[in-house]
Scaffold this motif. Structure first.
Motif, PDB file in Angstrom:
ATOM      1  N   VAL A  65       0.839  -1.193   0.000  1.00  0.00           N
ATOM      2  CA  VAL A  65       0.000   0.000   0.000  1.00  0.00           C
ATOM      3  C   VAL A  65       0.878   1.248   0.000  1.00  0.00           C
ATOM      4  N   GLU A  66       0.629   2.118  -0.978  1.00  0.00           N
ATOM      5  CA  GLU A  66       1.356   3.378  -1.098  1.00  0.00           C
ATOM      6  C   GLU A  66       0.553   4.527  -0.503  1.00  0.00           C
ATOM      7  N   ALA A  67      -0.741   4.563  -0.794  1.00  0.00           N
ATOM      8  CA  ALA A  67      -1.606   5.650  -0.296  1.00  0.00           C
ATOM      9  C   ALA A  67      -3.045   5.159  -0.310  1.00  0.00           C
ATOM     10  N   VAL A  68      -3.877   5.814   0.497  1.00  0.00           N
ATOM     11  CA  VAL A  68      -5.274   5.411   0.656  1.00  0.00           C
ATOM     12  C   VAL A  68      -6.169   6.633   0.438  1.00  0.00           C
ATOM     13  N   GLY A  69      -7.234   6.470  -0.374  1.00  0.00           N
ATOM     14  CA  GLY A  69      -8.161   7.561  -0.637  1.00  0.00           C
ATOM     15  C   GLY A  69      -8.943   7.967   0.607  1.00  0.00           C
ATOM     16  N   MET A  81       1.728  -2.040   3.829  1.00  0.00           N
ATOM     17  CA  MET A  81       1.095  -3.350   4.024  1.00  0.00           C
ATOM     18  C   MET A  81       1.186  -4.195   2.753  1.00  0.00           C
ATOM     19  N   SER A  82       1.530  -5.479   2.887  1.00  0.00           N
ATOM     20  CA  SER A  82       1.531  -6.389   1.741  1.00  0.00           C
ATOM     21  C   SER A  82       0.099  -6.691   1.327  1.00  0.00           C
ATOM     22  N   VAL A  83      -0.151  -6.622   0.022  1.00  0.00           N
ATOM     23  CA  VAL A  83      -1.504  -6.865  -0.484  1.00  0.00           C
ATOM     24  C   VAL A  83      -1.445  -7.573  -1.823  1.00  0.00           C
ATOM     25  N   THR A  84      -2.549  -8.210  -2.159  1.00  0.00           N
ATOM     26  CA  THR A  84      -2.806  -8.635  -3.521  1.00  0.00           C
ATOM     27  C   THR A  84      -4.131  -8.022  -3.935  1.00  0.00           C
ATOM     28  N   VAL A  85      -4.615  -8.375  -5.131  1.00  0.00           N
ATOM     29  CA  VAL A  85      -5.813  -7.729  -5.677  1.00  0.00           C
ATOM     30  C   VAL A  85      -6.731  -8.786  -6.280  1.00  0.00           C
TER      31      VAL A  85
END
Length: 340
Positions: A65-69, A81-85
């Protein structure tokens, strides 16, 4: 930002694009690794009728995660945070969606196929499609989506601990089916042409491994199943030969689950459909619960992840790597493009 683009059959380019503008309901993901799917290879070869052209491929995603709206619910995501999509769309209106099966949406658009995918430095996606994977590295996050497809096929087959399950094809998706079926307590028979893949399938939970090139394949299978055949067959190749094999070898009153897309027509002796009273079920994509099940499995730390990764390449190596894969399809599990 840098992106990989399949511009036309056989042509891959590195292109510069603007970094995505983060919308209020989106999460901006820094891409670290993206896996190449068979659909990406077919797009490169000009054999994927669903793909737009040109297209940025990639839907097997490992990032952070780079940034959150500003309208994303608080507390769900944290920077780094590590994420997938979840790379599929769902219209919410078609028959599949209204039946609670959005993975089979009639109007689905998968990242990297019907719309541009994730092989870029960054991607912005609606927050509901972002799946946290705490404790799993971004590299390993790129393996979650293909493994979840195999998990979903086992769910479609309603596999339980009283079943014997034959998985035809021990690529990444087939291995996911091997893992999930064994986790449910089933007796798993892995089938492939490649001994290396069969050895790995046994380490991932298969009780038995059969090489489909064996002249005594049917006799060996009958010996393992008490002369009845497997209760469930998962077809994870997409070949007319393996489709027919699944129907021929499944037990009476058995279930056949089809993942692979055969690229030519398949001829069946349809009397077996009736005589065996078969359930023949398609399996498409994966549900959120399948993603979560894979994450839980990988979090245990006993999956030999390095053995599932055939190559990690730089963006500038994509063209030659796809050409290699097209010439050596049996020797590849997953190829990851690294964007760090």
């Amino acid at each position: 930002m840098l992106s990989i683009q399949i511009s036309s059959p056989g042509k891959v380019e590195l292109v510069e694009q603007e970094k995505p503008i983060l919308l209020s309901d989106q999460v901006l993901i820094r891409i670290h690794y993206v896996g190449f799917c068979g659909s990406d290879l077919n797009t490169y070869l000009g054999r994927n009728p669903l793909a737009i052209s040109p297209v940025i491929p990639g839907h097997e995603i490992g990032g952070t995660v780079e940034a959150v709206g500003k309208d994303v619910p608080a507390g769900l995501f944290a920077e780094g945070m590590s994420v997938t999509v979840n790379p599929y769309t769902a219209c919410g209106k078609c028959s599949s969606c209204r039946k609670g099966r959005p993975n089979a949406c009639e109007h689905n658009q998968t990242l990297g196929v019907q719309r541009n995918g994730a092989m870029s430095d960054y991607i912005a996606v609606p927050w509901g499609k972002v799946i946290p994977a705490p404790g799993i590295s971004p590299r390993d996050c790129a393996l979650i989506e293909p493994m979840s497809v195999g998990f979903h096929a086992v769910d479609r087959g309603a596999v339980s601990d009283i079943d014997t399950v034959m998985v035809i094809g021990c690529g990444m998706i087939g291995l996911g089916a091997v893992v999930r079926a064994s986790m449910r307590g089933a007796t798993v028979i892995a089938v492939d042409l490649d001994e290396e893949k069969l050895d790995l399938a046994k380490r991932l939970g298969a009780a038995h491994a059969l090489n489909s090139k064996s002249a005594n394949f049917h006799e060996e299978l009958m010996a393992l199943t008490g002369g009845c055949g497997p209760d469930v067959v998962v077809e994870a190749v997409g070949s007319p030969v393996t489709y027919v094999l699944a129907v021929d070898e499944v037990a009476f009153a058995g279930r056949v689950v089809c993942i692979g897309y055969a690229k030519s027509d398949v001829s069946f002796h349809t009397k077996l459909f009736v005589q065996k009273e078969l359930d023949i079920r398609g399996s498409r994509n994966a549900m959120p619960s399948d993603f979560n099940a894979v994450i839980r499995y990988l979090s245990r730390g006993n999956c030999p992840m390095e053995e599932l990764i055939s190559r990690i390449i730089k963006p500038e190596e994509v063209s030659e790597t796809l050409q290699y894969w097209s010439e050596n399809p049996g020797k590849v599990f997953r190829i990851l493009a690294k964007f760090d």
